[in-house]
Design a protein around this motif. Structure first.
Motif, PDB file in Angstrom:
ATOM      1  N   ARG A 190      25.424  -4.555 -16.122  1.00 40.26           N
ATOM      2  CA  ARG A 190      26.670  -5.138 -16.623  1.00 40.26           C
ATOM      3  C   ARG A 190      27.653  -5.390 -15.487  1.00 40.26           C
ATOM      4  N   VAL A 191      27.727  -4.458 -14.545  1.00 39.98           N
ATOM      5  CA  VAL A 191      28.655  -4.617 -13.423  1.00 39.98           C
ATOM      6  C   VAL A 191      28.259  -5.818 -12.572  1.00 39.98           C
ATOM      7  N   ASP A 237      22.243   9.618 -16.451  1.00 37.65           N
ATOM      8  CA  ASP A 237      20.964   9.226 -17.027  1.00 37.65           C
ATOM      9  C   ASP A 237      20.467   7.941 -16.377  1.00 37.65           C
ATOM     10  N   ALA A 238      19.164   7.895 -16.055  1.00 30.76           N
ATOM     11  CA  ALA A 238      18.601   6.747 -15.343  1.00 30.76           C
ATOM     12  C   ALA A 238      18.711   5.465 -16.163  1.00 30.76           C
ATOM     13  N   ASP A 239      18.377   5.517 -17.463  1.00 31.53           N
ATOM     14  CA  ASP A 239      18.445   4.319 -18.295  1.00 31.53           C
ATOM     15  C   ASP A 239      19.876   3.819 -18.411  1.00 31.53           C
ATOM     16  N   ALA A 240      20.794   4.731 -18.631  1.00 31.74           N
ATOM     17  CA  ALA A 240      22.197   4.339 -18.754  1.00 31.74           C
ATOM     18  C   ALA A 240      22.728   3.797 -17.436  1.00 31.74           C
ATOM     19  N   ARG A 241      22.245   4.351 -16.319  1.00 31.52           N
ATOM     20  CA  ARG A 241      22.703   3.873 -15.015  1.00 31.52           C
ATOM     21  C   ARG A 241      22.247   2.438 -14.763  1.00 31.52           C
ATOM     22  N   VAL A 242      20.983   2.150 -15.094  1.00 35.36           N
ATOM     23  CA  VAL A 242      20.464   0.792 -14.900  1.00 35.36           C
ATOM     24  C   VAL A 242      21.219  -0.203 -15.777  1.00 35.36           C
ATOM     25  N   GLU A 272       0.807  -1.221   0.000  1.00 38.78           N
ATOM     26  CA  GLU A 272       0.000   0.000   0.000  1.00 38.78           C
ATOM     27  C   GLU A 272       0.837   1.265   0.000  1.00 38.78           C
ATOM     28  N   ARG A 273       2.098   1.156   0.370  1.00 42.11           N
ATOM     29  CA  ARG A 273       2.975   2.324   0.432  1.00 42.11           C
ATOM     30  C   ARG A 273       4.367   1.917  -0.025  1.00 42.11           C
ATOM     31  N   ALA A 274       4.998   2.737  -0.850  1.00 41.63           N
ATOM     32  CA  ALA A 274       6.346   2.455  -1.343  1.00 41.63           C
ATOM     33  C   ALA A 274       7.381   3.078  -0.421  1.00 41.63           C
ATOM     34  N   VAL A 275       8.518   2.417  -0.328  1.00 35.08           N
ATOM     35  CA  VAL A 275       9.634   2.923   0.466  1.00 35.08           C
ATOM     36  C   VAL A 275      10.626   3.593  -0.482  1.00 35.08           C
ATOM     37  N   PRO A 276      10.910   4.874  -0.304  1.00 31.73           N
ATOM     38  CA  PRO A 276      11.887   5.542  -1.185  1.00 31.73           C
ATOM     39  C   PRO A 276      13.255   4.878  -1.071  1.00 31.73           C
ATOM     40  N   THR A 277      13.837   4.547  -2.213  1.00 26.65           N
ATOM     41  CA  THR A 277      15.151   3.902  -2.250  1.00 26.65           C
ATOM     42  C   THR A 277      16.076   4.761  -3.085  1.00 26.65           C
ATOM     43  N   ALA A 278      17.002   5.424  -2.399  1.00 27.68           N
ATOM     44  CA  ALA A 278      17.975   6.278  -3.076  1.00 27.68           C
ATOM     45  C   ALA A 278      19.254   5.485  -3.292  1.00 27.68           C
ATOM     46  N   VAL A 279      19.655   5.355  -4.546  1.00 29.28           N
ATOM     47  CA  VAL A 279      20.856   4.613  -4.889  1.00 29.28           C
ATOM     48  C   VAL A 279      21.922   5.596  -5.350  1.00 29.28           C
ATOM     49  N   GLY A 280      22.992   5.680  -4.565  1.00 28.88           N
ATOM     50  CA  GLY A 280      24.108   6.536  -4.947  1.00 28.88           C
ATOM     51  C   GLY A 280      23.879   7.995  -4.618  1.00 28.88           C
ATOM     52  N   GLN A 281      24.962   8.705  -4.428  1.00 26.45           N
ATOM     53  CA  GLN A 281      24.943  10.138  -4.160  1.00 26.45           C
ATOM     54  C   GLN A 281      26.059  10.795  -4.949  1.00 26.45           C
ATOM     55  N   GLY A 282      25.720  11.892  -5.606  1.00 25.73           N
ATOM     56  CA  GLY A 282      26.723  12.608  -6.379  1.00 25.73           C
ATOM     57  C   GLY A 282      27.295  11.799  -7.525  1.00 25.73           C
TER      58      GLY A 282
END
Length: 364
Positions: A250-251, A240-245, A184-194
């Motif tokens: 690949r990694v 870019d989000a697509d390029a990051r995913v 019912e509620r999503a948890v914000p998930t922040a991946v990486g900083q800067g």
């Protein structure tokens, strides 16, 4: 004679040719996703208190579990059925059980997605088999509701009783509801900083961390990854989000041969299991161990005799244990002692104290 020598030479050459691929095979490698996790990408635990109904007289004995009666009263009052305190005390609902509902909310879960839940009895219910969990709020550590659970409980067991005899297969006080809760509620998930993402190894090892860094830099460009310490690795990712995913995908699948950790022997003192890795070695030593046994001869009341109790100790002889430079040699040397797993625990501790066991001994 020359013909016979030629045949032997040809057979030897064929055998060497067959074994050469086995000798030349590289050591097994593991993917980075199997060695490390991305910092911030994690599961969140959910917990709820619920009621299971529809049991076949295997629920809580409400006189001994007052919280079940109170929960039933609160639920009925929300539906417009108000019971007096006297009526609540007289409730004998053997087909109802109070349960705790647990679940793991995966990362990036969005509202509407189903997750599995586990239902466990918290009273004295005999079985949850055939029960239905009523709508239950699943809360996180912050007290917010993140999912709602409801459904039929699946119990992987069976039981029967008659005439004072009882037979139970598996555990009947807990079960699961596949896809039994809805997010019912999503948890914000922040991946990486800067523009940086941090990988965390499952175990601290500077050698493995350096190999992960080298594999990432070789697959992308130098300077992309940098080891912060023996556990964390900083990786520069595209904005870019697509390029990051795509880059992280690949990694994750890059293969790295991890550095084997220190020699370690794990001993479980509860069930007697012993596990050791291939770095364990033994120095030559001498070991003696004996078994203490208690023999009780049942008494014969008709003759007025008491029980005959004897204590016997088998004196073990001093045995020589050969040095072992490989895991197979260590196992062979320990098996030669003829000790059971519980005796082996004491022997390994003594070997460690004497300096003959070249490994870290951990008892769990």
């Amino acid at each position: 004679m020359k013909e016979k020598s030629g045949k032997v030479f040809r057979r030897t050459a064929i055998l060497a040719a067959c074994l050469l691929p086995l000798w030349s095979q590289p050591a097994l490698a593991e993917r980075i996703k199997d060695l490390a996790t991305i910092q911030g990408v994690r599961n969140n635990q959910l917990l709820g208190y619920g009621i299971v109904v529809g049991l076949d007289n295997t629920g809580d004995q409400t006189t001994q579990t007052p919280f079940t009666t109170q929960a039933i009263g609160n639920m009925l009052s929300q539906m417009g059925l108000n019971l007096t305190p006297e009526q609540s005390q007289k409730l004998q609902l053997k087909n109802v059980a109070a349960v705790m509902v647990t679940a793991s909310l995966p990362a990036y879960a969005r509202p509407g997605q189903p997750i599995d839940v586990t239902v466990s009895s918290m009273g004295n219910a005999k079985s949850l088999r055939g029960g239905t969990l009523l709508m239950t709020q699943m809360k996180g550590a912050d007290g917010q509701v993140y999912a709602m659970a409801q459904g039929n409980v699946v119990v992987g067991g069976a039981g029967a009783s008659s005439g004072g005899s009882k037979v139970t297969v598996n555990h009947l006080s807990a079960g699961r509801i596949p896809a039994g809760a809805t997010v019912e509620r999503a948890v914000p998930t922040a991946v990486g900083q800067g523009g940086m993402v941090y990988y965390e190894l499952s175990s601290t090892d500077f050698g493995t961390a350096q190999k992960v860094v080298d594999a990432i830099n070789l697959a992308s460009q130098p300077g992309t990854a940098q080891a912060i310490d023996g556990r964390r690795i900083a990786v520069r990712v595209p904005d870019d989000a697509d390029a990051r995913v795509a880059f992280l995908g690949r990694v994750d699948n890059l293969e790295v041969q991890p550095v084997l950790g220190a020699a370690k022997v794990i001993v479980n003192s509860r069930n007697g299991s012993v596990v050791m890795n291939q770095k364990v070695t033994l120095e030559a030593c001498a070991v003696a161990h004996g078994n203490l046994s208690v023999v009780v001869d049942a008494a014969q009341p008709q003759f007025g005799q008491g029980a005959d109790i004897q204590v016997k100790q088998d004196n073990g002889s001093l045995m020589s244990v050969k040095a072992g430079a490989s895991l197979a040699e260590v196992v062979k040397a320990l098996n030669a002692l003829g000790a059971n797993p519980m005796d082996l625990l004491a022997i390994l501790q003594a070997m460690k104290a004497a300096g003959a066991l070249r490994a870290e001994l951990e008892v769990i």
